[in-house]
Design an enzyme around this catalytic site. Structure first.
Site, PDB file in Angstrom:
ATOM      1  N   ARG A 291       0.601  -1.487   0.481  1.00 37.75           N
ATOM      2  CA  ARG A 291       0.287   0.249   0.004  1.00 37.75           C
ATOM      3  C   ARG A 291       0.588   1.293   0.043  1.00 37.75           C
ATOM      4  O   ARG A 291       0.136   2.627  -0.229  1.00 37.75           O
ATOM      5  CB  ARG A 291      -0.749   0.143   1.244  1.00 37.75           C
ATOM      6  CG  ARG A 291      -2.016  -0.799   1.004  1.00 37.75           C
ATOM      7  CD  ARG A 291      -3.134  -1.015   2.805  1.00 37.75           C
ATOM      8  NE  ARG A 291      -2.154  -2.380   3.207  1.00 37.75           N
ATOM      9  CZ  ARG A 291      -2.930  -2.470   4.916  1.00 37.75           C
ATOM     10  NH1 ARG A 291      -3.476  -1.949   4.759  1.00 37.75           N
ATOM     11  NH2 ARG A 291      -2.015  -3.743   5.089  1.00 37.75           N
TER      12      ARG A 291
ATOM     13  N   LYS B 233       9.086  -1.198   3.228  1.00 38.73           N
ATOM     14  CA  LYS B 233       8.131  -0.092   4.324  1.00 38.73           C
ATOM     15  C   LYS B 233       8.839   0.340   4.731  1.00 38.73           C
ATOM     16  O   LYS B 233       8.905   1.431   5.342  1.00 38.73           O
ATOM     17  CB  LYS B 233       6.854  -0.384   4.509  1.00 38.73           C
ATOM     18  CG  LYS B 233       6.046   0.417   5.314  1.00 38.73           C
ATOM     19  CD  LYS B 233       4.537  -0.105   5.324  1.00 38.73           C
ATOM     20  CE  LYS B 233       4.121  -1.697   6.757  1.00 38.73           C
ATOM     21  NZ  LYS B 233       2.720  -2.012   5.896  1.00 38.73           N
TER      22      LYS B 233
ATOM     23  N   TYR C 120      38.910  29.033  -1.565  1.00 38.40           N
ATOM     24  CA  TYR C 120      38.429  27.719  -2.402  1.00 38.40           C
ATOM     25  C   TYR C 120      39.083  27.974  -4.019  1.00 38.40           C
ATOM     26  O   TYR C 120      38.614  29.884  -4.669  1.00 38.40           O
ATOM     27  CB  TYR C 120      37.180  27.512  -3.580  1.00 38.40           C
ATOM     28  CG  TYR C 120      37.165  26.469  -4.349  1.00 38.40           C
ATOM     29  CD1 TYR C 120      37.531  24.876  -3.880  1.00 38.40           C
ATOM     30  CD2 TYR C 120      35.899  27.045  -5.473  1.00 38.40           C
ATOM     31  CE1 TYR C 120      36.770  24.534  -5.132  1.00 38.40           C
ATOM     32  CE2 TYR C 120      36.437  26.216  -6.774  1.00 38.40           C
ATOM     33  CZ  TYR C 120      36.660  24.590  -6.304  1.00 38.40           C
ATOM     34  OH  TYR C 120      36.554  23.610  -6.898  1.00 38.40           O
TER      35      TYR C 120
ATOM     36  N   ALA D 226      38.726  48.589   4.576  1.00 35.01           N
ATOM     37  CA  ALA D 226      37.548  48.731   3.869  1.00 35.01           C
ATOM     38  C   ALA D 226      38.086  48.299   3.341  1.00 35.01           C
ATOM     39  O   ALA D 226      39.006  49.142   2.430  1.00 35.01           O
ATOM     40  CB  ALA D 226      37.174  49.060   4.435  1.00 35.01           C
TER      41      ALA D 226
END
Ligand code: UD1
Ligand code: CA
Length: 493
Positions: free
Chosen positions: A41, A48, A421, A459
């Protein structure tokens, strides 16, 4: 919520078996989990019992409940059949907490036939079997323990765990005699329309005295609508042979939810959520402001006085301390630990540790392998990955901090990025920022790179070389200011 329920069906079946019952085997306890069925079912290629219930497979939830039902569960027998390779492979990979063995049932001729497959492996085992269907993942260990206690106290041979449901739908119904003693179980498919009105149902969980029950098992027939050997018929056998069929009625009927379809799977997850939130509220002193919109899986531990605001989804091995405020809208996927008095708002966290008195969010993504200390601030639109962060350090706004170690009292300016990266070598490198250092807004640290303690990045600086302690690194285009430029341009036009 209550674990155990009222004892019912007291008395010991009909007949005069009392003399026999004193010698019933109750010694050591073994678990049996029936997981050979296909689960048609579910309409799924996945067996299941391998479907996910809130971060854990159905079978894992059942195995863990049985293993935790008593301190003396010495072994688990798992009956496998449909897709047995997959189920066995899964168990091997996920290592149940108790010693276990798998037993092949091929073909699958019913739940009674399934238990029969375990009999040879039991050898001359003398004791108690706690037998459960493999597709009822909401069952709580304390209810199984209550079943064992009841079974031992009543000295039964077969003790069924039952409960009452308003909608008994497809469950087996409990039949009682005129004195209220359990005399059998009738499956929904075999039930008369009158029997279908019975509200007391079979949970599919039993305690059996072994080897006494073996005799009944051997005598099962498949003379029923499904032509299956029903384990449920053991109850009538015990009743008829004066062996004292017993039943324990579980007050909390949510725990027995069997999942036969995906709708029932969703329902089981919801019930598990409800039970978990109830326990956190009543036993741990946690405030869950809106239980309906909050999803917390059973593995999550939360300290007293912590408030969970609406819209949170917390699953897996999560440990949150006391007096925290989590939410609204926090997604946490364990393993995650959070200290005390920490506030986390509208953020995603996975596989990370967050200290005490720290603030995370709104809109932070703390994604993998992070360790954030105490009194820190991880602000909005900040992504952390494999970041080690000391105490009193702020990453306030719009930053990516990946493969980085930040000391204590560091201030990361808005828009600071650790460029970790190298797309040519496909390697990731680390950035190390010492205690008390600060980065200006919109600065980029090209890893591998190190900033010494108390050093400052102006900055807009891109830094690809190490900055010594206490130094200022400035790397921007020279600023030119041309006086009167705007007016001159207008005059030209
Ligand atoms: C079963 C019970 C029913 C109970 C319900 C509770 C029987 C005959 N019926 O019905 O009284 O109310 O559980 O959820 O026991 N299995 C095997 N081998 C088989 C058949 C089944 O290992 O040959 C396993 C299945 O994998 C499953 C469990 O036994 O985990 C129950 O089987 P299922 O077909 O779901 O039984 P129900 O019809 O739900
Ligand atoms: Ca079932």
């Amino acid at each position: 919520m209550q674990a155990g329920g009222k004892a019912n069906g007291n008395g010991t079946g009909k007949g005069t078996g009392d003399g026999d019952l004193t010698s019933v085997s109750h010694g050591p306890v073994r678990g049996v989990i029936l997981a050979a069925g296909q689960g048609k079912r579910m309409k799924s290629s996945l067996p299941k019992v391998l479907h996910d219930v809130f971060g854990k497979a159905v079978i894992s939830r059942v195995v863990e409940a049985v293993a935790a039902a008593g301190t003396d569960i010495e072994h688990l027998h798992v009956v496998v059949g449909h897709a047995s390779d997959q189920v066995e492979g899964f168990l091997k990979q996920n290592n149940p907490p108790t010693a276990y063995s798998c037993h092949l049932q091929e073909p699958q001729l019913g739940t009674g036939h399934a238990l029969l497959q375990v009999a040879p492996a039991l050898g001359d085992f003398k004791g108690t079997l706690i037998v459960t269907v493999g597709d009822a993942p909401v069952i709580q260990a304390e209810s199984l323990k209550a079943l064992l206690d009841h079974h031992h106290a009543t000295r039964g041979v077969v003790t069924a765990l039952t409960t009452e449901l308003l909608d008994a739908k497809n469950y087996g119904r409990i039949l009682r005699d005129y004195e209220g003693r359990v005399r059998g179980i009738v499956e929904d498919k075999d039930a008369t329309s009158e029997q279908k009105l019975i509200k007391e149902i079979n949970t599919g969980i039993y305690a059996l005295a072994w080897p006494e029950a073996a005799e009944g098992l051997k005598g099962l027939s498949n003379n029923n609508k499904q032509n299956e050997y029903y384990l449920t018929d053991l109850v009538a056998w015990a009743y008829e042979h004066g062996h004292g069929a017993q039943a324990l009625v579980l007050n909390d009927s949510r725990q027995v939810a069997g999942i036969n379809s995906r709708l029932e799977l969703a329902e089981a997850i919801r019930l598990l959520r409800d039970i978990t939130i109830e326990k956190l509220s009543l036993q741990s002193g946690v405030t869950v402001v809106d239980p309906q919109s909050t999803w917390i899986s059973p593995e999550v531990e939360i300290g007293a006085e912590t408030i969970i605001l609406p819209g949170c989804y917390l699953t897996g091995a999560i440990k949150i301390g006391r007096n925290c405020q989590i939410g609204p809208n926090v997604l946490m996927k364990g393993p995650v630990t959070v200290g005390d008095r920490t506030v986390i708002v509208s953020s995603h966290l996975a596989n990370s540790k967050i200290g005490s008195d720290t603030r995370v969010g709104p809109f932070a993504h703390v994604r993998d392998g992070n360790e954030v200390g105490d009194f820190c601030k991880i602000g909005n639109f900040v992504e952390l990955k494999k970041a080690d962060i000391g105490q009193h350090t702020n990453v306030g706004h719009l930053s990516y901090i990946g493969d980085a170690s930040l000391g204590s009292n560091v201030n990361i300016g808005a828009g600071t990025i650790t460029a970790n990266y190298d797309h040519i070598t496909k390697k990731k490198d680390r950035t190390v920022i010492g205690d008390g250092a600060s980065t200006g807004s919109n600065s980029v640290l090209v890893a591998p790179v190190e900033m010494g303690a108390e050093s400052v990045l102006a900055a807009g600086t891109v830094v690809g070389k190490n900055v010594p302690p206490g130094a200022l690194a400035v790397g921007r285009a020279v600023l030119k200011i041309l006086d009167g430029w705007a007016g001159a341009r207008k005059a030209k036009k």
